[in-house]
Design an enzyme around this catalytic site. Structure first.
Site, PDB file in Angstrom:
ATOM      1  N   LYS A  60      -9.928 -35.257 -32.679  1.00 17.34           N
ATOM      2  CA  LYS A  60      -9.124 -34.235 -33.598  1.00 17.34           C
ATOM      3  C   LYS A  60      -8.717 -33.060 -32.960  1.00 17.34           C
ATOM      4  O   LYS A  60      -8.417 -32.542 -32.682  1.00 17.34           O
ATOM      5  CB  LYS A  60     -10.182 -35.028 -34.648  1.00 17.34           C
ATOM      6  CG  LYS A  60     -11.015 -36.372 -34.695  1.00 17.34           C
ATOM      7  CD  LYS A  60     -10.094 -37.523 -35.083  1.00 17.34           C
ATOM      8  CE  LYS A  60     -10.329 -38.696 -34.364  1.00 17.34           C
ATOM      9  NZ  LYS A  60     -11.467 -38.752 -35.271  1.00 17.34           N
ATOM     10  N   ASP A  86     -21.540 -34.949 -38.764  1.00 23.77           N
ATOM     11  CA  ASP A  86     -20.981 -35.015 -38.169  1.00 23.77           C
ATOM     12  C   ASP A  86     -20.039 -33.893 -38.119  1.00 23.77           C
ATOM     13  O   ASP A  86     -19.475 -34.202 -39.562  1.00 23.77           O
ATOM     14  CB  ASP A  86     -19.898 -36.639 -38.540  1.00 23.77           C
ATOM     15  CG  ASP A  86     -18.913 -37.032 -37.865  1.00 23.77           C
ATOM     16  OD1 ASP A  86     -17.794 -35.750 -37.395  1.00 23.77           O
ATOM     17  OD2 ASP A  86     -18.433 -38.250 -37.107  1.00 23.77           O
ATOM     18  N   TYR A 105     -18.264 -42.306 -41.291  1.00 16.69           N
ATOM     19  CA  TYR A 105     -16.871 -42.334 -39.933  1.00 16.69           C
ATOM     20  C   TYR A 105     -16.866 -44.335 -39.904  1.00 16.69           C
ATOM     21  O   TYR A 105     -18.548 -44.727 -39.574  1.00 16.69           O
ATOM     22  CB  TYR A 105     -16.577 -41.817 -38.820  1.00 16.69           C
ATOM     23  CG  TYR A 105     -15.557 -42.217 -37.948  1.00 16.69           C
ATOM     24  CD1 TYR A 105     -14.612 -42.142 -38.242  1.00 16.69           C
ATOM     25  CD2 TYR A 105     -16.094 -43.030 -36.840  1.00 16.69           C
ATOM     26  CE1 TYR A 105     -12.924 -42.659 -37.238  1.00 16.69           C
ATOM     27  CE2 TYR A 105     -14.738 -43.130 -36.110  1.00 16.69           C
ATOM     28  CZ  TYR A 105     -13.942 -43.239 -36.418  1.00 16.69           C
ATOM     29  OH  TYR A 105     -12.816 -44.195 -35.398  1.00 16.69           O
ATOM     30  N   ARG A 155     -21.801 -37.402 -12.416  1.00 20.61           N
ATOM     31  CA  ARG A 155     -22.275 -37.213 -14.271  1.00 20.61           C
ATOM     32  C   ARG A 155     -23.102 -36.691 -14.627  1.00 20.61           C
ATOM     33  O   ARG A 155     -23.301 -36.015 -16.034  1.00 20.61           O
ATOM     34  CB  ARG A 155     -22.365 -38.968 -14.237  1.00 20.61           C
ATOM     35  CG  ARG A 155     -23.616 -39.569 -15.241  1.00 20.61           C
ATOM     36  CD  ARG A 155     -23.576 -41.066 -15.265  1.00 20.61           C
ATOM     37  NE  ARG A 155     -23.799 -41.345 -13.907  1.00 20.61           N
ATOM     38  CZ  ARG A 155     -25.006 -41.139 -13.271  1.00 20.61           C
ATOM     39  NH1 ARG A 155     -26.545 -40.576 -13.430  1.00 20.61           N
ATOM     40  NH2 ARG A 155     -25.394 -41.761 -12.083  1.00 20.61           N
TER      41      ARG A 155
HETATM   42  C1  PLP Z   1     -12.338 -40.220 -34.780  1.00 16.97           C
HETATM   43  C2  PLP Z   1     -13.404 -40.310 -35.893  1.00 16.97           C
HETATM   44  C3  PLP Z   1     -14.551 -40.741 -34.740  1.00 16.97           C
HETATM   45  C4  PLP Z   1     -15.178 -40.766 -33.409  1.00 16.97           C
HETATM   46  O1  PLP Z   1     -14.330 -40.315 -32.977  1.00 16.97           O
HETATM   47  P1  PLP Z   1     -13.561 -40.817 -31.566  1.00 16.97           P
HETATM   48  O2  PLP Z   1     -12.986 -39.470 -30.763  1.00 16.97           O
HETATM   49  O3  PLP Z   1     -12.595 -42.008 -32.128  1.00 16.97           O
HETATM   50  O4  PLP Z   1     -14.532 -41.612 -30.558  1.00 16.97           O
HETATM   51  C5  PLP Z   1     -16.423 -39.818 -35.285  1.00 16.97           C
HETATM   52  N1  PLP Z   1     -16.212 -39.528 -36.786  1.00 16.97           N
HETATM   53  C6  PLP Z   1     -14.925 -38.681 -37.062  1.00 16.97           C
HETATM   54  C7  PLP Z   1     -15.494 -38.401 -38.390  1.00 16.97           C
HETATM   55  C8  PLP Z   1     -14.221 -39.391 -36.649  1.00 16.97           C
HETATM   56  O5  PLP Z   1     -12.773 -38.522 -37.301  1.00 16.97           O
END
Ligand code: PLP
Length: 386
Positions: free
Chosen positions: A199, A174, A102, A50
């Site tokens: 993604k 983000d 998001y 961890r």
């Molecule tokens: C998918 C997404 C998230 C969340 O991420 P997870 O891996 O699904 O927890 C956060 N911000 C954006 C812009 C996203 O497309």
């Protein structure tokens, strides 16, 4: 040497790219929870996974190099990464979030951090004077996305960071939609970058993961402490998958964007399409700002069909393109933001920010784009109400 190479090369040689012990050109999957200690207090750099794991560390060093930060941190999902970042805040603090943030980030603040007396305001990060007027007492951080989902709203990251820093705010970006190959928020003044590596970074729709990169040693110490304390770490195997995915990011993104530009042109000139949202289109909101801060418009497109087209039939008629949550994988995906990715945002707020029930979001994959456009075209044709 490493600091002077370009991102394309850093994707492959950044971080810890060779295994010290064996010379293996891929960091092994250190599938272990603990590490033998040579005596009391005599550790070989690791004590418990961890706290630290060599495979995860290689990934963390890689993303730090790619974003140009001081340190990187890998989490079990993008939301775990965002949770760790928001855990920097204290009871009584307020966060500004851009209006198209998001849905999961919105929900996290609205329904979880709310329990800890951490509040939020939906801010207009596209209008600097409105934005500055929203920085009231107690506001400690701003969370932005550019382009922001699903209307691909562009925010001037440098300008928002400057105004925010004047008021002592922490600037969190983000960068999921752009990746460090197309945009580097820390170089534009952000303090922290967050990714859903699920993604584009992973890129193959086979791993759920999140990353954080910070700009200072102080933030690095704090996030390291939070990561170890709250424990939402990424496992060794998923860390390996992510490193593997990141190696091909540049070639994948080039193809994603090439395809997206063609798709945006196609949709813009289609008689069934009312509106296209894509920051790579010259007449789109924020085109100039996006050009200034990013390499190109990325590969996410949203569009609306005219009212005489039935979106249920559209989604059901697609044969290659899947109706699914998520984005950024090699395969093209569509989704319906108002009932899927943004369903956790109340209908009145959705309406206010322009997420209509007719909006369709397209994550353009790396297939031959002609095949994808033919599929979309036939689905549109079938969905016309006669
Ligand atoms: C998918 C997404 C998230 C969340 O991420 P997870 O891996 O699904 O927890 C956060 N911000 C954006 C812009 C996203 O497309």
């Amino acid at each position: 040497m490493k600091n002077s190479v370009n991102t394309e090369t850093l994707l492959i040689h950044g971080g810890i790219s060779v295994d010290e012990r064996t010379g293996a050109v891929n960091i092994p999957i250190y599938q272990t929870s603990t590490y033998k200690q040579d005596g009391l207090g005599k550790m070989r750099g690791y004590e418990y996974s961890r706290t630290g794991n060599p495979t995860r560390e290689a990934l963390e060093a890689l993303i730090a190099d790619l974003e140009g930060g001081v340190a990187g941190f890998a989490f079990g999902s993008g939301m775990a990464a965002m949770t760790a970042v928001l855990s920097l805040l204290h009871s009584g603090d307020r966060v500004l979030i851009s209006s198209n943030v998001y849905g999961g980030t919105f929900r996290l603040l609205d329904k979880v951090f709310d329990h800890f007396n951490i509040s939020y305001t939906i801010a207009d990060t596209t209008d600097l004077s409105v934005f500055e007027s929203q920085i009231t007492d107690g506001v400690k951080a701003v969370v932005i996305e550019s382009p922001a989902n699903p209307l691909m709203t562009v925010t001037d990251i440098r300008a928002v960071a400057e105004v925010s820093h004047k008021h002592g705010l922490l600037v969190v970006v983000d960068n999921t939609f752009m990746t460090p190959y197309l945009q580097k928020p820390l170089s534009l003044g952000a303090d922290i970058v967050v990714h859903s590596a699920t993604k584009y970074l992973g890129g193959h729709s086979d791993v759920v993961s999140g990353l954080v990169v910070v700009s200072t040693k102080d933030l690095a110490d704090k996030i390291a402490f939070i990561q170890n304390s709250t424990g939402g770490v990424l496992g060794p195997f998923d860390s390996f998958l992510l490193i593997r995915g990141i190696k091909t990011l540049a070639v994948r993104m080039d193809r994603h964007v090439f395809n997206a530009e063609k798709a945006a042109q196609f949709l813009s000139s289609h008689k069934a399409v009312k509106k296209v949202f894509y920051p790579g289109l010259e007449n789109s909101q924020g085109f100039e700002i996006n050009k200034k801060q990013a390499k190109n418009g990325g590969a996410m497109i949203s569009f609306e069909l005219h009212d005489n087209y039935d979106i249920h039939t559209f989604f059901e008629s697609l044969q290659l393109v899947s109706l699914a949550e998520s984005l950024g994988g090699v395969e093209s995906l569509v989704c319906h933001p108002s009932t899927m990715t943004h369903a956790s945002i109340p209908a009145d707020i959705r309406k206010k920010v322009g997420i209509t029930d007719g909006l369709i979001r397209l994550s353009v994959g790396i297939e031959l784009i002609d095949d994808i456009l033919a599929d979309i075209d036939q689905a549109i044709a079938k969905s016309e109400r006669k």
